[in-house]
Design a protein around this motif. Structure first.
Motif, short mmCIF file in Angstrom:
data_model
loop_
_atom_site.label_atom_id
_atom_site.label_comp_id
_atom_site.label_asym_id
_atom_site.label_seq_id
_atom_site.Cartn_x
_atom_site.Cartn_y
_atom_site.Cartn_z
N ASN A 191 3.21 8.45 11.44
CA ASN A 191 2.64 7.31 11.88
C ASN A 191 2.23 6.38 10.87
O ASN A 191 0.92 6.05 11.24
N LEU A 192 2.82 6.22 9.86
CA LEU A 192 2.22 5.57 8.66
C LEU A 192 1.96 4.10 8.90
O LEU A 192 1.03 3.52 8.55
N PHE A 193 2.99 3.37 9.96
CA PHE A 193 2.65 2.18 10.41
C PHE A 193 1.34 1.85 10.69
O PHE A 193 0.72 0.65 10.46
N ASP A 194 0.55 2.76 11.42
CA ASP A 194 -0.55 2.48 12.13
C ASP A 194 -1.88 2.91 11.17
O ASP A 194 -2.77 2.86 11.63
N PRO A 228 10.50 7.26 6.10
CA PRO A 228 11.42 8.54 6.20
C PRO A 228 10.29 9.62 6.81
O PRO A 228 10.72 10.80 7.24
N VAL A 229 9.05 9.40 7.19
CA VAL A 229 8.17 10.42 7.87
C VAL A 229 7.80 9.78 9.16
O VAL A 229 6.46 9.54 9.16
N ASP A 231 0.70 -1.11 0.05
CA ASP A 231 0.12 0.06 -0.03
C ASP A 231 0.97 1.40 0.23
O ASP A 231 2.05 1.03 0.34
N GLY A 232 0.42 2.36 -0.38
CA GLY A 232 0.98 3.66 -0.16
C GLY A 232 0.45 4.77 -0.69
O GLY A 232 -0.54 4.74 -1.56
N GLY A 288 8.08 -0.04 8.33
CA GLY A 288 8.41 -1.14 9.30
C GLY A 288 9.66 -1.70 9.10
O GLY A 288 9.95 -2.86 9.83
N LEU A 289 10.56 -1.22 8.26
CA LEU A 289 11.83 -1.75 8.13
C LEU A 289 12.68 -1.56 9.36
O LEU A 289 12.50 -0.40 10.12
#
Length: 504
Positions: free
Chosen positions: A414-417, A409-410, A370-371, A384-385
């Motif tokens: 909180n993109l992981f969640d 990079p940001v 996704d992105g 999540g790397l």
């Protein structure tokens, strides 16, 4: 001399092992390059992001067409249905919540206004009066220590270890269920986060919206659930000191409309007799945000959010993986899942996580694709790397197709969640998101992200193809690992993983 000979022998063995690994991965990459076709990827993106599908909004006929297209792809290329199911579809029950016409709400002599002070979080309609009890977070531990039978529970939103509004949202259903099970009459959560201001929250929640519908609950059984503005000075102090006072609630308005949307789920069984009972979940959401409100009729393309980058690309990725692995199954088994309703709260994947078609304890890894888009065609961004033991596999897979895997990079975003992976991470399954090359939320990203400009003809298909091929190789490498990859020590979701898998 003997020591020198021993050292040389050990070096040769290690070199041969390393060379063998590199050769095997190089061979796999060449096979993937030959069989994962740009023409397939481009065709599927153009179909899913076509104007005719009107932005694949949850609850529309058009998203049902997209679901049928994905399921037919699975069928044509030999992807199996999950054990015990006679379809690729998992029907997800929803309700379209209408904004209440009026909310009357009082604690003792103090009255509170709809939207300025509180918003309704579910479909409750009716009247209620009861004494309330104040708890810090209404956690399971607190509820077990206090008698809430017949009382309204007021507590802070989320749980004590939460650091973001997204985490607070993710526990809404869970906390509602806890309070209901404990005999409470309603749950009122005090929202205090400054990351997502109250007025923006109200704009998001005060209109009509869609949520999961509990299949075992009718309208008369809905536990009233409100969020109250806790950012107002002295409000938390007041409600904590006034515990025991009566609360009066009255909500008037239309009843919700029920409907179903679909997750599309298929399975490929692994080749190793021991490892095949472990599954890698490859997931992507296939919904998007529909059309611009107030569009003219007949609608034209400048009013349609086609979502090529978000997330027709990711959906085409799992479709490419499904076709490839149906012909080349790895050692572990694979689940291919296209999620509905990501854009309105990660709801399709949440429903699956609560009602899995393959047991979660057998689902050892989730590689989400996704992105928001890309602004660097030399990179893959892995959200999540550095958090799971599969970093080497993802880094090497990107390198095999001339790309560099970089971490989030940001992190402040909180993109992981914020994608479907979090529904599995919260339950303990290691779950990074494999995204296109994003180095910042800059003008290039914002030009396309959730905009009608995100059209299939604007994509660099040479790059998208290399990205998807690297995703397939990463999935294969993880599925063929000797040991299941786990969270790295100290990760926020490590304890959940230990609880789910019972080991590590």
């Amino acid at each position: 001399m003997a020591r020198f000979t021993l050292f040389i022998s050990a070096f040769i063995i290690l070199f041969q092992a390393h060379t063998s690994t590199l050769f095997a991965q190089s061979t796999e990459a060449e096979k993937i390059e030959h069989e994962v076709l740009r023409s397939d990827i481009e065709k599927n993106i153009y179909f899913l992001a076509a104007d005719e599908l009107l932005g694949r909004d949850t609850g529309t006929q058009e998203i049902d067409i997209a679901a049928r297209y994905i399921a037919t792809w699975f069928q044509v290329y030999g992807v199996e249905m999950a054990d015990g199911y006679d379809s690729y579809f998992q029907n997800v029950p929803f309700e379209r919540l209408k904004a209440p016409d009026e909310i009357a709400f009082a604690i003792g002599d103090s009255t509170y206004q709809q939207n300025r002070d509180l918003v309704l979080m579910n479909s409750f309609r009716g009247d209620l009066e009861a004494d309330y009890i104040f708890l810090e977070y209404a956690s399971l531990e607190e509820l077990s220590e206090h008698d809430v039978e017949g009382k309204i529970v007021i507590a802070r939103a989320g749980l004590a270890d939460h650091t973001s509004p997204q985490q607070n949202f993710m526990t809404i259903g869970q906390k509602n269920g806890w309070v209901k099970e404990a005999g409470g009459k309603a749950l009122i959560e005090l929202y205090t986060s400054q990351q997502f201001p109250w007025q923006i929250l109200v704009n998001f929640l005060s209109g009509d919206r869609v949520d999961l519908r509990s299949s075992d609950m009718d309208e008369d059984d809905t536990l009233p659930h409100f969020w109250m503005n806790g950012t107002i000075a002295e409000r938390i102090e007041y409600v904590s000191e006034s515990t025991g006072s009566a609360v009066e609630i009255s909500v008037d308005g239309e009843e919700p409309e029920s409907f179903y949307s679909r997750n599309v789920v298929g399975v490929i069984r692994g080749t190793d007799e021991t490892l095949r009972d472990e599954y890698i979940l490859l997931g992507a959401h296939y919904d998007h945000t529909g059309v611009v409100d107030g569009h003219p009729e007949p609608i034209t393309s400048e009013y349609i959010y086609n979502g090529a980058r978000d997330n027709a690309v990711g959906t085409a990725g799992i479709m490419a993986a499904a076709k490839y692995f149906a012909a080349n199954p790895p050692e572990r088994s694979l689940i291919f899942a296209a999620w509905t309703a990501e854009e309105i709260g990660l709801l399709g994947s949440r429903y699956y996580a609560e009602n899995p078609m393959v047991p979660l304890e057998q689902t050892i890894y989730n590689l989400n694709i996704d992105g928001a888009g890309y602004n660097d065609t030399t990179k893959v961004t892995v959200i999540g790397l550095g958090r799971t033991e599969a970093d080497d596999e993802m880094i090497a897979a990107a390198e095999a197709f001339g790309l560099e895997a970089i971490p989030d990079p940001v992190p402040e975003q909180n993109l992981f969640d914020r994608s479907d992976n979090v529904n599995f991470a919260q339950r303990g399954i290691p779950a990074p998101t494999y995204s296109m090359g994003l180095t910042a939320f800059d003008d290039e990203i914002n030009y396309y992200y959730h905009q009608p400009t995100d059209e299939p003809h604007t994509l660099d298909y040479d790059y998208v193809t290399r990205y998807i091929r690297s995703f397939v190789l990463a999935a294969q490498s993880i599925a063929n690992r000797d040991t299941a990859p786990f969270w790295l020590p100290g990760d926020v979701y490590e304890e959940a993983g230990i609880e789910l898998f019972g080991v590590h």
